[in-house]
Write a protein that holds these residues in place. Structure first.
Motif, PDB file in Angstrom:
ATOM      1  N   SER A 113       2.508  14.122 -13.378  1.00  0.00           N
ATOM      2  CA  SER A 113       1.389  14.695 -14.531  1.00  0.00           C
ATOM      3  C   SER A 113       1.797  16.331 -13.914  1.00  0.00           C
ATOM      4  O   SER A 113       1.081  17.418 -15.147  1.00  0.00           O
ATOM      5  CB  SER A 113       0.246  13.862 -14.005  1.00  0.00           C
ATOM      6  N   LEU A 114       1.722  16.568 -12.651  1.00  0.00           N
ATOM      7  CA  LEU A 114       1.694  18.467 -12.853  1.00  0.00           C
ATOM      8  C   LEU A 114       2.685  18.662 -13.369  1.00  0.00           C
ATOM      9  O   LEU A 114       2.669  20.010 -13.933  1.00  0.00           O
ATOM     10  CB  LEU A 114       2.088  18.782 -10.935  1.00  0.00           C
ATOM     11  N   ARG A 115       4.178  18.276 -13.561  1.00  0.00           N
ATOM     12  CA  ARG A 115       5.163  18.909 -14.443  1.00  0.00           C
ATOM     13  C   ARG A 115       4.514  19.294 -15.905  1.00  0.00           C
ATOM     14  O   ARG A 115       5.059  20.294 -16.492  1.00  0.00           O
ATOM     15  CB  ARG A 115       6.310  18.117 -14.320  1.00  0.00           C
ATOM     16  N   ALA A 116       3.941  18.251 -16.611  1.00  0.00           N
ATOM     17  CA  ALA A 116       4.156  17.977 -17.483  1.00  0.00           C
ATOM     18  C   ALA A 116       2.920  19.275 -18.304  1.00  0.00           C
ATOM     19  O   ALA A 116       2.620  20.162 -18.792  1.00  0.00           O
ATOM     20  CB  ALA A 116       2.528  17.521 -18.321  1.00  0.00           C
TER      21      ALA A 116
ATOM     22  N   ALA B 121       0.809  -0.592   0.034  1.00  0.00           N
ATOM     23  CA  ALA B 121      -0.069   0.085   0.249  1.00  0.00           C
ATOM     24  C   ALA B 121       0.392   1.188  -0.120  1.00  0.00           C
ATOM     25  O   ALA B 121       0.379   2.494  -0.912  1.00  0.00           O
ATOM     26  CB  ALA B 121      -0.816   0.246   1.399  1.00  0.00           C
ATOM     27  N   ILE B 122       2.024   2.049   1.358  1.00  0.00           N
ATOM     28  CA  ILE B 122       2.574   2.171   1.052  1.00  0.00           C
ATOM     29  C   ILE B 122       3.662   2.709  -0.049  1.00  0.00           C
ATOM     30  O   ILE B 122       3.473   3.830  -1.040  1.00  0.00           O
ATOM     31  CB  ILE B 122       4.259   2.279   1.938  1.00  0.00           C
ATOM     32  N   LEU B 123       4.057   1.432  -0.925  1.00  0.00           N
ATOM     33  CA  LEU B 123       4.266   0.926  -2.147  1.00  0.00           C
ATOM     34  C   LEU B 123       3.619   1.745  -3.527  1.00  0.00           C
ATOM     35  O   LEU B 123       3.706   2.752  -4.996  1.00  0.00           O
ATOM     36  CB  LEU B 123       5.242   0.205  -2.927  1.00  0.00           C
ATOM     37  N   LEU B 124       2.550   1.816  -3.099  1.00  0.00           N
ATOM     38  CA  LEU B 124       1.203   2.023  -3.859  1.00  0.00           C
ATOM     39  C   LEU B 124       0.687   4.345  -4.088  1.00  0.00           C
ATOM     40  O   LEU B 124       1.174   4.221  -4.797  1.00  0.00           O
ATOM     41  CB  LEU B 124      -0.053   1.444  -3.863  1.00  0.00           C
ATOM     42  N   VAL B 125       1.265   4.220  -2.997  1.00  0.00           N
ATOM     43  CA  VAL B 125       0.800   5.804  -2.567  1.00  0.00           C
ATOM     44  C   VAL B 125       2.264   6.185  -3.571  1.00  0.00           C
ATOM     45  O   VAL B 125       2.354   7.603  -4.175  1.00  0.00           O
ATOM     46  CB  VAL B 125       1.116   5.886  -1.049  1.00  0.00           C
ATOM     47  N   VAL B 126       3.620   6.065  -3.406  1.00  0.00           N
ATOM     48  CA  VAL B 126       4.664   6.266  -3.570  1.00  0.00           C
ATOM     49  C   VAL B 126       4.732   6.547  -5.388  1.00  0.00           C
ATOM     50  O   VAL B 126       4.843   7.162  -5.670  1.00  0.00           O
ATOM     51  CB  VAL B 126       5.945   6.076  -3.113  1.00  0.00           C
ATOM     52  N   VAL B 127       4.771   5.370  -5.569  1.00  0.00           N
ATOM     53  CA  VAL B 127       4.096   5.669  -7.217  1.00  0.00           C
ATOM     54  C   VAL B 127       3.618   6.343  -7.551  1.00  0.00           C
ATOM     55  O   VAL B 127       3.501   7.266  -8.309  1.00  0.00           O
ATOM     56  CB  VAL B 127       4.033   3.809  -7.920  1.00  0.00           C
ATOM     57  N   ALA B 128       1.721   6.144  -7.105  1.00  0.00           N
ATOM     58  CA  ALA B 128       0.663   7.259  -7.450  1.00  0.00           C
ATOM     59  C   ALA B 128       1.243   9.036  -7.445  1.00  0.00           C
ATOM     60  O   ALA B 128       1.200   9.326  -8.195  1.00  0.00           O
ATOM     61  CB  ALA B 128      -0.105   6.948  -6.603  1.00  0.00           C
ATOM     62  N   LEU B 129       2.779   9.120  -6.265  1.00  0.00           N
ATOM     63  CA  LEU B 129       2.322  10.770  -5.656  1.00  0.00           C
ATOM     64  C   LEU B 129       3.632  10.537  -7.183  1.00  0.00           C
ATOM     65  O   LEU B 129       3.754  12.231  -7.299  1.00  0.00           O
ATOM     66  CB  LEU B 129       3.092   9.920  -4.105  1.00  0.00           C
ATOM     67  N   ALA B 130       4.651   9.722  -7.503  1.00  0.00           N
ATOM     68  CA  ALA B 130       5.528  10.312  -8.596  1.00  0.00           C
ATOM     69  C   ALA B 130       4.774  10.669  -9.853  1.00  0.00           C
ATOM     70  O   ALA B 130       5.123  11.654 -10.576  1.00  0.00           O
ATOM     71  CB  ALA B 130       6.444   9.295  -8.218  1.00  0.00           C
ATOM     72  N   LEU B 131       4.189   9.388  -9.751  1.00  0.00           N
ATOM     73  CA  LEU B 131       2.880   9.725 -11.671  1.00  0.00           C
ATOM     74  C   LEU B 131       2.265  11.257 -11.330  1.00  0.00           C
ATOM     75  O   LEU B 131       2.648  11.931 -11.798  1.00  0.00           O
ATOM     76  CB  LEU B 131       2.379   8.609 -11.139  1.00  0.00           C
ATOM     77  N   LYS B 132       1.843  11.643 -10.548  1.00  0.00           N
ATOM     78  CA  LYS B 132       1.121  12.718  -9.794  1.00  0.00           C
ATOM     79  C   LYS B 132       2.132  13.826 -10.365  1.00  0.00           C
ATOM     80  O   LYS B 132       1.232  14.873 -10.286  1.00  0.00           O
ATOM     81  CB  LYS B 132       0.735  12.599  -8.391  1.00  0.00           C
ATOM     82  N   ILE B 133       3.007  13.550  -9.493  1.00  0.00           N
ATOM     83  CA  ILE B 133       3.917  14.921  -9.516  1.00  0.00           C
ATOM     84  C   ILE B 133       4.448  15.064 -10.969  1.00  0.00           C
ATOM     85  O   ILE B 133       4.587  16.348 -12.338  1.00  0.00           O
ATOM     86  CB  ILE B 133       5.348  14.692  -8.895  1.00  0.00           C
TER      87      ILE B 133
END
Lengths: 422, 145
Positions: A419-422, A405-417
């Motif tokens: 997408s925000l950059r893009a 679950a923690i890993l999922l949150v980290v990956v989702a967080l990375a993807l979110k960042i």
């Protein structure tokens, strides 16, 4: 030799002045005329007594002098007069005279009380019952007397580590004669066979010797613990179980209940041997190659069945304990508290030891009852061990899920960042 | 040339990796723990003083080994390692003779732990007993002497 009279005169003067204070004061006596002259002798056999007596000697330390055992008059300047019959001169006592000389004090309870109140005073009586004493009475002067074991001059207390009769030195002292094939030639065992001379070689391979020498257990038996010391003799056929039973009490009690106790001529010795008693193993029981039961029993007879049953149940408990120990160790290593189970396994091991003891009655029923108790313990430990390992597995699964679950949150967080950059 | 953005990205990546290692390493050590030696137990509370009647003995877990706590007829406490020095059976208190007894091979010890008879080669290890707490409600504490 030319200096003898001069030395004797000097010694007699010194000795004469001090001798009267000797035994009663229980102080070390000064060198006597005997010692001074003997100390100057060129012949080692004549010089050694003076030298040894002047060193460490329990009698000298308590004020006894040469005269107390040898007679004579150390104050007399003339050698012939010093050793005249009127002086009670005995010379070098041998044979029965050794026993008489030593026992004059050592059998006198009132006298011994002054020097060693706890010491027994029946050594001479015991000696007369020994094989040594009986042979001596028949005129055999080769046999051991007091001095053969304790020494004559330079006698040390039994507890002195340098004494020839100190517990660690007894086997060496006895086998000084008993391992000497020439000396033992002509002596027979009660069954008519020649007296063996390999006792020490065998004893040094035994579990008793190992306990004493390697295990530093000074209560482990040496020659005199089974044969007696002053009354030394081989234990009679009917006495072996009693002798072994002085230490191995439970085994002797169980053995007395068995049918074997009526059949075995040499009781314990039949299976365990005598001087070369090895560490007993479970392999001695049963019907396989190493087992001793097959020496008398044939396959299929009642004894053979009983032996097989007892051995297989013992092996079953050993395997069960071993399995449970591995399980407990595995659970402990995974961080589980298994103290109660470790304690329980000690109890299972107790049952195994008890079964090996019980086995000496050669009745499978009580052996089985003890072993079943042990197997009950291992079964309970196994079930608790399995439960502990299941708990470990459950905790690890939970950890994996939470980490996922923690890993999922980290990956989702990375993807979110991203997408925000893009 | 390193730009400010690149530098921050690398710093962030380093932070992620460090965080991941700091989480995963303890997990790894939890899943595959090092083979640890049995921790030595130095002291245990055997129970309340009233639980032990005079001239009785009780086995108490002392780490992974048993200890025997004896309350003598005159009310004193004595404690020993309950592992027989012969073949490691567990000893017990024999009230009839006020001695400690090993059933496996009939080893007997006195209440100072010394061997009285039988095959044990050495005395029992003696533990210290202390009473701790309010009078009448004391804990009986066994510890290594």
């Amino acid at each position: 030799m030319a200096t003898w009279p001069r030395n004797f005169l000097f010694a007699a003067l010194v000795g004469g002045v001090l001798a009267s204070a000797a035994p009663a004061a229980a102080q070390a006596a000064p060198p006597s005329g005997c010692q001074t002259c003997h100390g100057d002798q060129a012949q080692p056999a004549l010089a050694a007594p003076a030298r040894d007596f002047a060193g460490t000697d329990v009698h000298r330390d308590r004020g006894f002098t040469c005269v107390d055992c040898h007679g004579g008059n150390p104050n007399e300047t003339d050698k012939a007069k010093a050793k005249a019959p009127a002086t009670g001169f005995k010379g070098k006592p041998a044979g029965q005279m050794v026993i008489a000389v030593c026992s004059r004090c050592h059998s006198d309870a009132a006298l011994m009380r002054k020097y060693a109140p706890k010491q027994r005073v029946d050594q001479a009586v015991e000696y007369a019952t020994s094989v040594h004493g009986q042979q001596l009475a028949k005129g055999d002067t080769k046999v051991a007397t007091c001095v053969s074991c304790h020494g004559a001059h330079g006698v040390r207390l039994v507890g002195d580590a340098q004494s020839p009769v100190y517990v660690l030195n007894v086997a060496t002292t006895c086998t000084k004669c008993h391992a000497d094939a020439d000396r033992m030639k002509g002596y027979m065992l009660p069954d008519g066979s020649p007296l063996p001379t390999d006792q020490r070689a065998k004893y040094e391979k035994s579990v008793h010797h190992a306990a004493m020498v390697k295990g530093n257990d000074l209560s482990a038996p040496t020659c005199n613990d089974c044969h007696g010391n002053h009354g030394a003799a081989p234990p009679g056929v009917g006495a072996i179980a009693n002798v072994c039973g002085t230490c191995h009490t439970v085994f002797a009690t169980k053995f007395a209940l068995s049918t074997h106790s009526q059949i075995f001529d040499r009781s314990c010795v039949e299976c365990h041997g005598n001087h070369d008693i090895a560490e007993p193993t479970d392999a001695m029981l049963g019907t396989d190659k190493a087992a001793l039961c097959t020496n008398c029993h044939t396959e299929g007879d009642n004894g053979s069945k009983a032996a097989t049953a007892m051995r297989s149940e013992i092996e079953k408990l050993k395997e069960a304990i071993s399995h449970s120990q591995a399980l407990v160790a595995s659970a402990e290593n995974a961080g589980m508290e298994m103290g109660e189970q470790s304690l329980a396994l000690r109890e299972a091991a107790n049952q195994l030891t008890l079964a090996r003891t019980e086995m000496h009655a050669f009745d499978p029923k009580p052996v089985s009852a003890v072993l079943q108790a042990g197997l009950g313990i291992t079964a309970k430990v196994d079930s608790e061990g399995q439960a502990a390992l299941a708990e470990v597995s459950y905790r690890r699964t939970g950890l994996a899920v939470s980490l996922g679950a923690i890993l999922l949150v980290v990956v989702a967080l990375a993807l979110k960042i991203r997408s925000l950059r893009a | 040339m390193v730009t400010r953005r690149n530098f921050l990205d690398r710093l962030l990546a380093l932070g992620f990796v460090s965080t991941a290692v700091s989480i995963l390493y303890p997990v790894w050590r939890y899943i595959i723990p090092p083979a640890a030696a049995e921790p030595a137990t130095d002291s245990v509370i055997a129970g309340k003083i009233a639980e032990f009647k005079p001239n009785t003995g009780a086995l108490v877990k002392f780490g992974t080994k048993p200890a025997i706590l004896v309350r003598t007829s005159d009310g004193q406490f004595k404690a020993f390692n309950a592992v027989c020095t012969h073949l490691e059976c567990t000893v017990q208190y024999k009230a009839e003779t006020s001695q400690i007894w090993c059933a496996c091979h009939n080893g007997l010890y006195d209440l100072s732990g010394s061997v009285v008879s039988g095959p044990p080669p050495r005395p029992l290890e003696v533990f210290k007993v202390n009473l701790r707490g309010e009078p009448g409600q004391e804990d009986v504490v066994i510890s290594r002497a």
